[in-house]
Scaffold this active site. Structure first.
Site, PDB file in Angstrom:
ATOM      1  N   GLY A  43      48.904  13.217  41.387  1.00  0.00           N
ATOM      2  CA  GLY A  43      49.729  13.233  42.601  1.00  0.00           C
ATOM      3  C   GLY A  43      49.730  14.520  43.394  1.00  0.00           C
ATOM      4  N   ASP A 102      61.168  13.947  39.245  1.00  0.00           N
ATOM      5  CA  ASP A 102      61.944  12.706  39.234  1.00  0.00           C
ATOM      6  C   ASP A 102      62.972  12.787  38.099  1.00  0.00           C
ATOM      7  OD1 ASP A 102      62.489  10.073  40.038  1.00  0.00           O
ATOM      8  OD2 ASP A 102      61.008   9.219  38.703  1.00  0.00           O
ATOM      9  N   LYS A 130      63.941  14.543  43.532  1.00  0.00           N
ATOM     10  CA  LYS A 130      64.914  13.439  43.574  1.00  0.00           C
ATOM     11  C   LYS A 130      66.040  13.775  42.605  1.00  0.00           C
ATOM     12  CE  LYS A 130      62.257   9.188  44.469  1.00  0.00           C
ATOM     13  NZ  LYS A 130      61.717   7.972  43.791  1.00  0.00           N
TER      14      LYS A 130
HETATM   15  C1  PRP Z   1      54.538  11.894  38.536  1.00  0.00           C
HETATM   16  C2  PRP Z   1      54.660  13.334  38.959  1.00  0.00           C
HETATM   17  C3  PRP Z   1      55.136  14.018  37.720  1.00  0.00           C
HETATM   18  C4  PRP Z   1      55.982  12.963  37.062  1.00  0.00           C
HETATM   19  C5  PRP Z   1      57.396  13.219  37.410  1.00  0.00           C
HETATM   20  O1  PRP Z   1      53.296  11.681  37.957  1.00  0.00           O
HETATM   21  O2  PRP Z   1      53.469  13.868  39.443  1.00  0.00           O
HETATM   22  O3  PRP Z   1      54.069  14.393  36.869  1.00  0.00           O
HETATM   23  O4  PRP Z   1      55.581  11.696  37.586  1.00  0.00           O
HETATM   24  O5  PRP Z   1      58.207  12.260  36.812  1.00  0.00           O
HETATM   25  P1  PRP Z   1      59.379  12.658  35.829  1.00  0.00           P
HETATM   26  O6  PRP Z   1      60.150  13.761  36.484  1.00  0.00           O
HETATM   27  O7  PRP Z   1      60.188  11.372  35.766  1.00  0.00           O
HETATM   28  O8  PRP Z   1      58.808  13.024  34.516  1.00  0.00           O
HETATM   29  P2  PRP Z   1      52.751  10.228  37.571  1.00  0.00           P
HETATM   30  O9  PRP Z   1      53.065   9.954  36.135  1.00  0.00           O
HETATM   31  O10 PRP Z   1      53.243   9.231  38.601  1.00  0.00           O
HETATM   32  O11 PRP Z   1      51.160  10.385  37.659  1.00  0.00           O
HETATM   33  P3  PRP Z   1      50.213  10.673  38.928  1.00  0.00           P
HETATM   34  O12 PRP Z   1      50.603  12.026  39.472  1.00  0.00           O
HETATM   35  O13 PRP Z   1      48.844  10.671  38.330  1.00  0.00           O
HETATM   36  O14 PRP Z   1      50.423   9.576  39.940  1.00  0.00           O
END
Ligand code: PRP
Length: 179
Positions: A43, A102, A130
């Site tokens: 991301g 998140d 968030k």
């Molecule tokens: C997202 C983001 C963080 C994580 C945050 O990655 O980049 O690594 O989720 O979430 P959290 O605070 O609930 O732990 P994701 O797992 O969606 O993978 P990506 O970046 O490859 O889409």
């Protein structure tokens, strides 16, 4: 793709302006430290590429991809390193760059791991925060935008691996992820 977006939450211009101000803040603290900018895939790839181009002082860039077992309030699961960085962290001043903070679960596990590897310091820079979703306390040093609990895509963020290439952050139509 655009038709799947309910509304644009952050325009490219708003993001560009924020990236510049974050870069200025980071420069104040890191201009003589040759920090290692650690992009957390996937991301964060667009945010990181814009951020490093706004940093007009020496820095290095590396990449990691991680995920964590367990969600919500589960904090005991292990951090899974899907791709590791190749730069030794010992003695380095690391700035972790993430697209979104998140629940906090992933970063609450990643940050101590980097310290254990001997980093001199580990800071966190997130584009989106968030706060409402947080189940684990994580302190971000640099935050782009605090946002509501909406399903956001674009500027690196996906839904089922799509929409990462939108140039803005948009709110996905509910019918897309509920179908
Ligand atoms: C997202 C983001 C963080 C994580 C945050 O990655 O980049 O690594 O989720 O979430 P959290 O605070 O609930 O732990 P994701 O797992 O969606 O993978 P990506 O970046 O490859 O889409």
């Amino acid at each position: 793709m655009k038709n799947d977006v309910e509304r644009i939450l952050l325009t490219k211009e708003q993001i560009d302006e924020k990236v510049k101000s974050l870069a200025k803040e980071i420069k104040g603290a890191y201009k003589d430290k040759n920090p290692l900018i650690l992009c957390i895939l996937k991301g964060s790839f667009i945010f990181t590429s814009d951020l490093v181009r706004a940093l007009d002082f020496p820095c290095e860039v590396d990449f990691m991809q991680v995920s964590s077992y367990g969600s919500g309030a589960v904090t005991t699961g292990e951090l899974v390193i899907k791709k590791d960085c190749s730069t030794p962290l010992f003695g380095r001043d690391v700035i972790v760059v993430e697209d979104i903070l998140d629940t906090g679960v992933t970063l609450s596990k990643l940050m101590p791991t980097l310290i254990e590897r001997g980093a001199n310091s580990v800071a966190l820079c997130v584009l989106l925060n968030k706060p409402e979703r947080r189940t684990v306390e994580v302190n971000a040093d640099y935050i782009g935008f605090d946002i509501e609990n909406e399903f956001v895509v674009g500027y690196g963020l996906d839904y089922a691996e799509k929409y990462r290439n939108l140039p803005y952050v948009g709110i996905l139509k509910r019918e897309i992820y509920e179908k």
